[in-house]
Design a protein around this motif. Structure first.
Motif, PDB file in Angstrom:
ATOM      1  N   ASN A 136      11.217  68.436  49.420  1.00 46.43           N
ATOM      2  CA  ASN A 136       9.918  68.343  48.760  1.00 46.43           C
ATOM      3  C   ASN A 136       9.830  67.039  47.982  1.00 46.43           C
ATOM      4  OD1 ASN A 136      11.847  69.379  46.972  1.00 46.43           O
ATOM      5  ND2 ASN A 136      10.327  70.420  45.750  1.00 46.43           N
ATOM      6  N   ASP A 137       8.650  66.791  47.456  1.00 51.80           N
ATOM      7  CA  ASP A 137       8.394  65.558  46.710  1.00 51.80           C
ATOM      8  C   ASP A 137       8.809  64.324  47.510  1.00 51.80           C
ATOM      9  OD1 ASP A 137       7.394  67.004  44.536  1.00 51.80           O
ATOM     10  OD2 ASP A 137       9.380  67.216  43.658  1.00 51.80           O
ATOM     11  N   VAL A 138       8.491  64.324  48.799  1.00 53.06           N
ATOM     12  CA  VAL A 138       8.801  63.197  49.663  1.00 53.06           C
ATOM     13  C   VAL A 138       7.731  62.127  49.455  1.00 53.06           C
ATOM     14  CG1 VAL A 138       9.112  62.428  52.043  1.00 53.06           C
ATOM     15  CG2 VAL A 138       9.859  64.720  51.369  1.00 53.06           C
ATOM     16  N   LYS A 139       8.174  60.921  49.148  1.00 55.29           N
ATOM     17  CA  LYS A 139       7.246  59.817  48.902  1.00 55.29           C
ATOM     18  C   LYS A 139       7.788  58.536  49.511  1.00 55.29           C
ATOM     19  CE  LYS A 139       5.594  61.845  44.645  1.00 55.29           C
ATOM     20  NZ  LYS A 139       6.259  62.341  43.494  1.00 55.29           N
ATOM     21  N   PHE A 140       6.853  57.672  49.898  1.00 55.46           N
ATOM     22  CA  PHE A 140       7.188  56.364  50.454  1.00 55.46           C
ATOM     23  C   PHE A 140       6.414  55.309  49.653  1.00 55.46           C
ATOM     24  CE2 PHE A 140       7.434  59.593  53.749  1.00 55.46           C
ATOM     25  CZ  PHE A 140       8.759  59.457  54.138  1.00 55.46           C
ATOM     26  N   PRO A 141       6.940  54.925  48.481  1.00 55.28           N
ATOM     27  CA  PRO A 141       6.187  54.078  47.558  1.00 55.28           C
ATOM     28  C   PRO A 141       6.029  52.618  47.970  1.00 55.28           C
ATOM     29  CG  PRO A 141       8.336  54.585  46.648  1.00 55.28           C
ATOM     30  CD  PRO A 141       8.199  55.385  47.908  1.00 55.28           C
ATOM     31  N   HIS A 142       6.837  52.159  48.914  1.00 50.18           N
ATOM     32  CA  HIS A 142       6.753  50.764  49.381  1.00 50.18           C
ATOM     33  C   HIS A 142       7.058  50.773  50.873  1.00 50.18           C
ATOM     34  CE1 HIS A 142       6.874  46.398  48.879  1.00 50.18           C
ATOM     35  NE2 HIS A 142       7.933  46.392  49.673  1.00 50.18           N
ATOM     36  N   PRO A 143       6.360  49.958  51.665  1.00 50.77           N
ATOM     37  CA  PRO A 143       6.611  50.002  53.110  1.00 50.77           C
ATOM     38  C   PRO A 143       8.001  49.506  53.490  1.00 50.77           C
ATOM     39  CG  PRO A 143       5.036  48.266  52.552  1.00 50.77           C
ATOM     40  CD  PRO A 143       5.306  49.030  51.295  1.00 50.77           C
ATOM     41  N   LEU A 144       8.495  50.073  54.578  1.00 49.49           N
ATOM     42  CA  LEU A 144       9.737  49.620  55.194  1.00 49.49           C
ATOM     43  C   LEU A 144       9.357  48.975  56.520  1.00 49.49           C
ATOM     44  CD1 LEU A 144      12.867  49.600  54.973  1.00 49.49           C
ATOM     45  CD2 LEU A 144      12.848  51.706  56.332  1.00 49.49           C
ATOM     46  N   PHE A 145       9.845  47.755  56.745  1.00 51.13           N
ATOM     47  CA  PHE A 145       9.485  46.997  57.932  1.00 51.13           C
ATOM     48  C   PHE A 145      10.695  46.793  58.835  1.00 51.13           C
ATOM     49  CE2 PHE A 145       6.533  45.333  54.621  1.00 51.13           C
ATOM     50  CZ  PHE A 145       5.339  45.758  55.194  1.00 51.13           C
ATOM     51  N   GLN A 146      10.413  46.546  60.101  1.00 52.50           N
ATOM     52  CA  GLN A 146      11.460  46.198  61.045  1.00 52.50           C
ATOM     53  C   GLN A 146      12.192  44.961  60.521  1.00 52.50           C
ATOM     54  OE1 GLN A 146       9.287  45.653  64.716  1.00 52.50           O
ATOM     55  NE2 GLN A 146       8.409  47.699  64.578  1.00 52.50           N
ATOM     56  N   GLY A 147      13.528  45.025  60.540  1.00 48.98           N
ATOM     57  CA  GLY A 147      14.343  43.925  60.026  1.00 48.98           C
ATOM     58  C   GLY A 147      14.804  44.115  58.594  1.00 48.98           C
ATOM     59  N   ASP A 148      14.247  45.104  57.890  1.00 48.23           N
ATOM     60  CA  ASP A 148      14.709  45.395  56.530  1.00 48.23           C
ATOM     61  C   ASP A 148      16.063  46.097  56.581  1.00 48.23           C
ATOM     62  OD1 ASP A 148      12.476  44.313  55.293  1.00 48.23           O
ATOM     63  OD2 ASP A 148      11.514  46.244  54.897  1.00 48.23           O
ATOM     64  N   SER A 149      16.855  45.897  55.544  1.00 46.96           N
ATOM     65  CA  SER A 149      18.148  46.583  55.422  1.00 46.96           C
ATOM     66  C   SER A 149      18.040  47.640  54.334  1.00 46.96           C
ATOM     67  CB  SER A 149      19.254  45.585  55.083  1.00 46.96           C
ATOM     68  OG  SER A 149      19.455  44.703  56.169  1.00 46.96           O
ATOM     69  N   VAL A 150      18.499  48.843  54.652  1.00 48.92           N
ATOM     70  CA  VAL A 150      18.350  50.010  53.785  1.00 48.92           C
ATOM     71  C   VAL A 150      19.676  50.359  53.136  1.00 48.92           C
ATOM     72  CG1 VAL A 150      17.755  52.474  53.748  1.00 48.92           C
ATOM     73  CG2 VAL A 150      16.483  50.907  55.222  1.00 48.92           C
ATOM     74  N   HIS A 151      19.638  50.609  51.821  1.00 51.14           N
ATOM     75  CA  HIS A 151      20.773  51.210  51.120  1.00 51.14           C
ATOM     76  C   HIS A 151      20.235  52.370  50.283  1.00 51.14           C
ATOM     77  CE1 HIS A 151      19.370  48.208  48.156  1.00 51.14           C
ATOM     78  NE2 HIS A 151      19.865  49.000  47.229  1.00 51.14           N
ATOM     79  N   CYS A 152      21.108  53.334  49.988  1.00 49.62           N
ATOM     80  CA  CYS A 152      20.649  54.595  49.402  1.00 49.62           C
ATOM     81  C   CYS A 152      21.536  55.079  48.260  1.00 49.62           C
ATOM     82  CB  CYS A 152      20.619  55.682  50.478  1.00 49.62           C
ATOM     83  SG  CYS A 152      19.540  55.307  51.857  1.00 49.62           S
ATOM     84  N   THR A 153      20.928  55.933  47.446  1.00 49.26           N
ATOM     85  CA  THR A 153      21.645  56.666  46.404  1.00 49.26           C
ATOM     86  C   THR A 153      21.283  58.142  46.524  1.00 49.26           C
ATOM     87  OG1 THR A 153      19.896  56.458  44.750  1.00 49.26           O
ATOM     88  CG2 THR A 153      21.578  54.713  44.792  1.00 49.26           C
ATOM     89  N   THR A 154      22.141  58.985  46.004  1.00 48.90           N
ATOM     90  CA  THR A 154      21.874  60.422  45.931  1.00 48.90           C
ATOM     91  C   THR A 154      22.314  60.913  44.564  1.00 48.90           C
ATOM     92  OG1 THR A 154      22.197  60.756  48.302  1.00 48.90           O
ATOM     93  CG2 THR A 154      22.427  62.699  46.885  1.00 48.90           C
ATOM     94  N   GLU A 155      21.416  61.591  43.863  1.00 50.39           N
ATOM     95  CA  GLU A 155      21.749  62.204  42.577  1.00 50.39           C
ATOM     96  C   GLU A 155      21.756  63.716  42.732  1.00 50.39           C
ATOM     97  OE1 GLU A 155      20.255  62.492  37.908  1.00 50.39           O
ATOM     98  OE2 GLU A 155      19.248  61.118  39.280  1.00 50.39           O
ATOM     99  N   VAL A 156      22.753  64.350  42.115  1.00 56.30           N
ATOM    100  CA  VAL A 156      22.803  65.812  42.082  1.00 56.30           C
ATOM    101  C   VAL A 156      21.885  66.260  40.946  1.00 56.30           C
ATOM    102  CG1 VAL A 156      24.262  67.850  41.819  1.00 56.30           C
ATOM    103  CG2 VAL A 156      25.168  65.802  42.969  1.00 56.30           C
ATOM    104  N   ILE A 157      20.819  66.949  41.289  1.00 53.40           N
ATOM    105  CA  ILE A 157      19.808  67.363  40.323  1.00 53.40           C
ATOM    106  C   ILE A 157      20.135  68.731  39.721  1.00 53.40           C
ATOM    107  CG2 ILE A 157      17.346  67.945  40.023  1.00 53.40           C
ATOM    108  CD1 ILE A 157      17.950  64.942  40.459  1.00 53.40           C
ATOM    109  N   SER A 158      20.570  69.666  40.566  1.00 55.26           N
ATOM    110  CA  SER A 158      20.900  71.005  40.061  1.00 55.26           C
ATOM    111  C   SER A 158      21.826  71.710  41.038  1.00 55.26           C
ATOM    112  CB  SER A 158      19.629  71.846  39.851  1.00 55.26           C
ATOM    113  OG  SER A 158      19.007  72.119  41.087  1.00 55.26           O
TER     114      SER A 158
END
Length: 150
Positions: A88-110
């Motif tokens: 839930n609460d899925v959002k895409f606040p800025h576009p992702l374009f072909q050629g962009d490099s993605v890195h991620c974080t994960t927080e434990v909420i509960s």
């Protein structure tokens, strides 16, 4: 299994995932076509250059969501997830374009014990994906049904 079990998750812990991925035109074309999504915003460069404010194709948002969660699996849940219970609460606040490099974080909420299964618990994660300029491109809360140890 290398994944973490329910008891291993601490509320507030943030995983800085080391896996990164540059997204490509082929990723966008294959995913959009495999999911029968004919949206020209993803698969038609001329359309995007002449008829959109972006001037280039946007990555398919469901691909972005899947990539973000997929990047998290190796550090968190590989082999120890019973099932995903929801996102839930899925959002895409800025576009992702072909050629962009993605890195991620994960927080434990509960975390909470399962009411129906003594061998499991529910962990809520907040996943975030960023492009190479550290712009937030996706965010999602996910509830996972996780195995306990033993």
């Amino acid at each position: 299994m290398p994944g973490l079990h329910f008891e291993d998750f601490t509320v507030g812990h943030v995983f800085q995932h080391t896996l990164t991925r540059t997204v490509t035109e082929m990723d966008n074309m294959l995913f959009s076509n495999m999911t029968l999504n004919p949206q020209p915003l993803h698969i038609d460069r001329h359309f995007c250059e002449t008829q959109t404010e972006w001037g280039q194709p946007l990555m398919n948002s469901l691909f972005t969501l899947g990539l973000m969660i997929g990047i998290s699996v190796n550090d968190t849940t590989v082999g120890t997830t019973i099932a995903n219970l929801g996102m839930n609460d899925v959002k895409f606040p800025h576009p992702l374009f072909q050629g962009d490099s993605v890195h991620c974080t994960t927080e434990v909420i509960s975390t909470r014990e399962s009411k129906s299964r003594p061998d499991a618990g529910i962990v809520e994660f907040e996943h975030k994906a960023f492009n190479q300029h550290d712009k937030l491109v996706a965010i999602c809360r996910r509830q996972a049904f996780m195995r306990k140890k033993g």
